[in-house]
Design an enzyme around this catalytic site. Structure first.
Site, PDB file in Angstrom:
ATOM      1  N   MET A  37       1.055  -1.144   0.205  1.00  0.00           N
ATOM      2  CA  MET A  37       0.053  -0.164  -0.178  1.00  0.00           C
ATOM      3  C   MET A  37       0.763   1.321   0.025  1.00  0.00           C
ATOM      4  O   MET A  37       1.757   1.135   0.264  1.00  0.00           O
ATOM      5  CB  MET A  37      -1.014   0.132   1.320  1.00  0.00           C
ATOM      6  CG  MET A  37      -1.990  -1.286   1.081  1.00  0.00           C
ATOM      7  SD  MET A  37      -2.752  -1.849  -0.197  1.00  0.00           S
ATOM      8  CE  MET A  37      -4.003  -0.320   0.909  1.00  0.00           C
TER       9      MET A  37
ATOM     10  N   GLY B 298       2.778   1.101  -3.437  1.00  0.00           N
ATOM     11  CA  GLY B 298       3.258  -0.839  -3.288  1.00  0.00           C
ATOM     12  C   GLY B 298       2.158  -1.260  -3.250  1.00  0.00           C
ATOM     13  O   GLY B 298       1.447  -0.505  -4.500  1.00  0.00           O
ATOM     14  N   THR B 299       1.956  -2.425  -3.855  1.00  0.00           N
ATOM     15  CA  THR B 299       0.818  -3.141  -3.796  1.00  0.00           C
ATOM     16  C   THR B 299       0.417  -3.437  -5.383  1.00  0.00           C
ATOM     17  O   THR B 299       1.445  -2.937  -6.211  1.00  0.00           O
ATOM     18  CB  THR B 299      -0.418  -2.367  -3.844  1.00  0.00           C
ATOM     19  OG1 THR B 299      -0.539  -2.568  -2.500  1.00  0.00           O
ATOM     20  CG2 THR B 299      -1.811  -3.624  -4.290  1.00  0.00           C
ATOM     21  N   THR B 300       0.100  -5.070  -5.964  1.00  0.00           N
ATOM     22  CA  THR B 300      -0.241  -5.432  -6.526  1.00  0.00           C
ATOM     23  C   THR B 300      -1.654  -6.381  -6.984  1.00  0.00           C
ATOM     24  O   THR B 300      -1.927  -6.581  -6.141  1.00  0.00           O
ATOM     25  CB  THR B 300       1.002  -6.569  -7.491  1.00  0.00           C
ATOM     26  OG1 THR B 300       2.173  -6.587  -7.620  1.00  0.00           O
ATOM     27  CG2 THR B 300       0.210  -7.356  -8.764  1.00  0.00           C
TER      28      THR B 300
ATOM     29  N   SER C 122       2.612  -0.788  -7.553  1.00  0.00           N
ATOM     30  CA  SER C 122       3.669  -0.683  -8.132  1.00  0.00           C
ATOM     31  C   SER C 122       3.954  -1.683  -8.474  1.00  0.00           C
ATOM     32  O   SER C 122       5.318  -1.798  -9.507  1.00  0.00           O
ATOM     33  CB  SER C 122       4.537  -0.643  -7.019  1.00  0.00           C
ATOM     34  OG  SER C 122       4.551  -1.601  -5.723  1.00  0.00           O
TER      35      SER C 122
END
Length: 219
Positions: A1, A25-27, A154
């Site tokens: 996140m 962040g994160t996918t 990201s």
């Protein structure tokens, strides 16, 4: 996140928007297959170089036929999901019918656009089933696109590589889940802000199903 990084407060309305202040962040990924929408997202939340949580739910059920994946600031994502849930309930009470997935995505787009000078720091996927499966991607300014497959966060450049290579419109639901989890796993291997398994939500004519897949079981 997303996390706040020490830095100046440059940007519209005094809110820090440059790369020194905000990092994402994160996918999360979404795809349409066999009259269903499949959404998948990793479980990791970060704060700077710290892994703040390994159990974050990044797929939010807005109703029993539509869901949203979130990447960006946690607080912004939470308030948007709360607002959308209540707007859907209000629409159902007033009109005695469920709003379409397109309506939900358009409402979210309007909310984001109306705050463009003090934006919500998010990137979102809205997916669901009304008369057919629908999938939309939205950025922090409310730009909206309808897709057969998409990714945010990201890790999305890596995830897109898998989706571009493996997506077909004739995928079965199980095959689509494997494509989605493979995209998440590929991103996790290279993106430090993504990790710790994946949540998967499948939405179709009969409703929705949720499940968690540990990292070691990701295809």
């Amino acid at each position: 996140m997303a996390e706040w990084i020490a830095g100046g407060l440059e940007g519209p309305a005094g809110r820090g928007l440059d790369e020194r202040v905000v990092r994402s962040g994160t996918t999360t990924v979404g795809l349409i297959a066999s009259d269903h929408v499949i959404l998948a997202a990793d479980k990791r939340a970060t704060a700077g170089f710290l892994i703040a949580s390994r159990r974050v739910k990044k797929i939010v059920m807005l109703s029993n036929y539509v869901a949203m994946t979130v990447s960006g600031l946690v607080a912004d994502a939470q308030i948007l999901s709360d607002v959308l849930r209540e707007e859907i309930r209000l629409y159902e009470m007033t009109n005695k019918v469920k709003p379409s997935v397109r309506f939900v995505a358009s409402l979210l787009s309007n909310i984001l656009f109306s705050s463009k000078f003090f934006p919500y720091i998010v990137q979102l996927i809205v997916g669901g089933y009304d008369t057919q499966p629908r999938l939309y991607t939205l950025d922090l300014f409310g730009s909206i696109t309808e897709d057969k497959y998409t990714a945010t966060g990201s890790g999305s450049p890596i995830a897109y590589g898998v989706l571009e290579e493996r997506y077909r419109e004739d995928l079965s639901v199980e095959e689509a889940i494997k494509v989605a989890t493979t995209a998440i796993r590929s991103a996790v291997l290279r993106d430090a802000a993504s990790g710790d398994g994946a949540d998967v939500v499948v939405i179709g004519p009969q409703g929705y199903e949720e499940k968690f897949i540990p990292y070691n079981s990701l295809v």
